[in-house]
Design an enzyme around this catalytic site. Structure first.
Site, PDB file in Angstrom:
ATOM      1  N   GLN A   1       0.823  -1.240   0.043  1.00 32.49           N
ATOM      2  CA  GLN A   1      -0.004   0.042   0.060  1.00 32.49           C
ATOM      3  C   GLN A   1       0.839   1.293   0.054  1.00 32.49           C
ATOM      4  O   GLN A   1       0.410   2.236  -0.705  1.00 32.49           O
ATOM      5  CB  GLN A   1      -0.933  -0.102   1.158  1.00 32.49           C
ATOM      6  CG  GLN A   1      -1.983   1.276   1.204  1.00 32.49           C
ATOM      7  CD  GLN A   1      -3.130   0.992   2.382  1.00 32.49           C
ATOM      8  OE1 GLN A   1      -3.142  -0.181   2.756  1.00 32.49           O
ATOM      9  NE2 GLN A   1      -3.583   2.057   2.517  1.00 32.49           N
TER      10      GLN A   1
ATOM     11  N   GLY B   1       9.186  -2.279   0.796  1.00 29.08           N
ATOM     12  CA  GLY B   1      10.180  -2.916   1.418  1.00 29.08           C
ATOM     13  C   GLY B   1       9.795  -3.012   2.887  1.00 29.08           C
ATOM     14  O   GLY B   1      10.634  -3.492   3.780  1.00 29.08           O
ATOM     15  N   GLY B   2       8.869  -2.308   3.241  1.00 26.86           N
ATOM     16  CA  GLY B   2       8.205  -2.560   4.580  1.00 26.86           C
ATOM     17  C   GLY B   2       8.732  -1.394   5.454  1.00 26.86           C
ATOM     18  O   GLY B   2       9.425  -0.122   4.930  1.00 26.86           O
TER      19      GLY B   2
ATOM     20  N   CYS C   1      10.929  -1.021   8.126  1.00 23.25           N
ATOM     21  CA  CYS C   1      12.432  -0.912   8.526  1.00 23.25           C
ATOM     22  C   CYS C   1      12.979  -0.167   7.786  1.00 23.25           C
ATOM     23  O   CYS C   1      13.802   0.753   8.435  1.00 23.25           O
ATOM     24  CB  CYS C   1      13.100  -2.279   8.623  1.00 23.25           C
ATOM     25  SG  CYS C   1      14.628  -2.322   9.371  1.00 23.25           S
TER      26      CYS C   1
ATOM     27  N   HIS D   1      43.434  -7.348  22.644  1.00 24.17           N
ATOM     28  CA  HIS D   1      43.478  -5.885  23.675  1.00 24.17           C
ATOM     29  C   HIS D   1      43.752  -4.741  22.775  1.00 24.17           C
ATOM     30  O   HIS D   1      44.932  -4.927  21.950  1.00 24.17           O
ATOM     31  CB  HIS D   1      44.607  -6.436  24.765  1.00 24.17           C
ATOM     32  CG  HIS D   1      44.516  -5.402  25.746  1.00 24.17           C
ATOM     33  ND1 HIS D   1      43.852  -4.881  26.762  1.00 24.17           N
ATOM     34  CD2 HIS D   1      45.558  -4.281  25.779  1.00 24.17           C
ATOM     35  CE1 HIS D   1      44.286  -3.753  27.336  1.00 24.17           C
ATOM     36  NE2 HIS D   1      45.399  -3.594  26.825  1.00 24.17           N
TER      37      HIS D   1
END
Length: 483
Positions: free
Chosen positions: A44, A48-49, A51, A452
């Site tokens: 609609q 891709g929605g 997100c 480290h």
């Protein structure tokens, strides 16, 4: 992508018709289409929605701009003298829009290259497995699918508070388009979306107030998380009005608003320029003809599905938020994998899957597996390993020492849960999650040689600390030496 008007009275036949182009839906569509099946996706509005368009990625884009602003505010702490800085909110939004455009272009290409028929318009059932689409450009199409997948998602909920709807409050959608810094932003709701935006807007220079009906923020989480988050936001100058119930709203967001609320038995008022509502989500199930398809809803209004994401209608599935799945994009993607495998004859389910999450405040809050609260509720004994982030030497080089990390370990030395409130918390959590997926004992991380100075090295520090044994059936907690 096709949107031509069709005059045929007979429906077009597809192997799969999908309502919504969100995370789980689009991947299933692309996958099956590439396998040679005929697939249609009806969208609609957001290709891709949510997100890439209006949620996860755009909000994190703006949050990162706010992070950069915070560094400017702290410049002297890093030995840098600056005469000042100016927030150009319209440029912040332009950066976000450029990213969104790029993402939508990628999605358009994926639909085209996969062979999926992407149809822009409003789709709804007019019968079992029968979808009518009112096309965006006019006209209609009638689609019949051997299989139907519903992935219509959710939208921001509005409580029935007098004057609230009339005030035209912001949701996250409108907030992502603010091209000026609000003078005073009032946020209703102390959940993930509300707190992320509250901190970001505060860092851009807005005065911010957060009202939440609960007496603590993130009230379902452990007390140390709630306390840590409240301390963070208050230190940044955000007003927290907790245990506050909104009774009435007056005015218009963007001009001036007045909130009447009750707190501690007293009626109080708060005035601001903008109002944002982040009190929850409502499933997008209204007006799509579910009753004509035989698709039932559960007591919470979400589509009723079983562990295989099957609805009550034969040949109809649902995925993502509208199906009641946890409201995270990565869970919707896992819904895709469940459907993909089951469509190929597998038997994959949602039962027992891990649900990691990260809240993108600064520092981040992230968790996977059991919290202490959940372990105690379920009567699960555990050993608690916990250290301040300051014990991780890398945080000192970054001047990011706020927070802590902790892990729950079972009697078999397996990690039951991990929680972090600290810099890059989501990344560190993911490392622990991988160990949990591999059923590694905590000693594997304790004894690992990690570079480290890195943040990940803190896991060695964490699991080398002296644990506290917690038995929910006993009031006693005792220190134990690591094995």
């Amino acid at each position: 992508m096709t949107n031509e008007r069709r005059n045929d009275t007979q429906p077009e036949e597809f192997d799969l018709v999908v309502l919504g182009s969100g995370e789980g839906s689009k991947y299933l569509a692309w996958t099956l289409s590439k396998q040679g099946q005929r697939v249609a996706v009806v969208e609609q509005r957001w290709i891709g929605g949510s997100c890439p368009n209006i949620a996860c990625l755009p909000s994190k884009n703006i949050i990162h701009s706010a992070k950069v602003a915070s560094y400017f505010a702290r410049a002297k702490e890093f030995g840098i003298e600056t005469p000042g800085y100016t927030i150009h909110m319209e440029k912040v939004i332009d950066r976000k829009r450029a990213m969104v455009k790029g993402l939508v272009d990628i999605h358009r290409n994926n639909f085209k290259n996969s062979g999926v028929d992407l149809i822009l318009g409003r789709g709804y059932f007019v019968g079992p497995k029968l979808i009518q689409v009112d096309l965006k450009e006019g006209g209609t199409r009638l689609l019949h699918g051997k299989k139907i997948l519903i992935g219509t998602g959710t939208h921001a909920a509005l409580e029935k508070v007098p004057g609230l709807e009339e005030a035209k409050p912001l949701t996250h959608i409108e907030a992502l388009e603010l091209d000026t810094v609000p003078g005073h932003l009032i946020v209703l709701g102390g959940g993930y979306i509300g707190l992320e935006f509250a901190q970001a807007m505060r860092r851009f220079g807005s005065r911010v107030s957060v009202l939440d009906r609960n007496t603590t923020l993130l009230h379902r989480e452990d007390a140390d998380i709630s306390t840590g988050m409240e301390s963070l936001l208050r230190d940044e100058g955000i007003d927290l009005l907790l245990g506050a119930t909104v009774k009435q709203v007056a005015g218009i967001s963007g001009q001036n608003v007045e909130i009447t609320y009750q707190q501690g038995g007293e009626t109080k008022t708060l005035q601001g320029t903008h109002l944002m509502v982040t009190i929850g989500r409502t499933p997008n199930t209204a007006g799509i003809g579910l009753e004509l398809a035989g698709v039932e809803l559960n007591a919470r209004g979400y589509i009723k599905v079983n562990e295989r994401l099957e609805t009550t209608a034969e040949g109809v599935w649902a995925n993502g938020e509208v199906a009641g799945s946890p409201q995270f994009t990565h869970i919707a993607f896992d819904d895709f994998r469940i459907l993909r495998d089951n469509f190929s004859g597998g038997h994959r389910t949602t039962t027992g899957r891990q649900v990691p999450f990260s809240m993108f405040t600064d520092p981040e809050f992230a968790r996977v597996g059991l919290s202490e609260t959940e372990a105690k509720t379920k009567g699960i004994a555990y050993r608690l390993f916990k250290i301040p982030m300051a014990a991780v030497l890398r945080t000192r080089t970054l001047s990011e020492m706020r927070g802590f990390m902790k892990a729950l370990v079972g009697e078999d030395d397996r990690i039951l849960g991990f929680t972090i409130f600290g810099v890059d918390g989501g990344e560190i959590m993911s490392a622990v999650q991988i160990a949990m997926i591999g059923n590694l004992p905590y000693t594997a991380l304790r004894d690992a040689i990690l570079a480290h100075p890195t943040l990940m090295e803190g896991l060695t520090v964490l699991f080398s600390s002296a644990p506290t044994a917690v038995d929910p059936k006993s009031s006693k907690e005792t220190l134990r030496k690591s094995r």
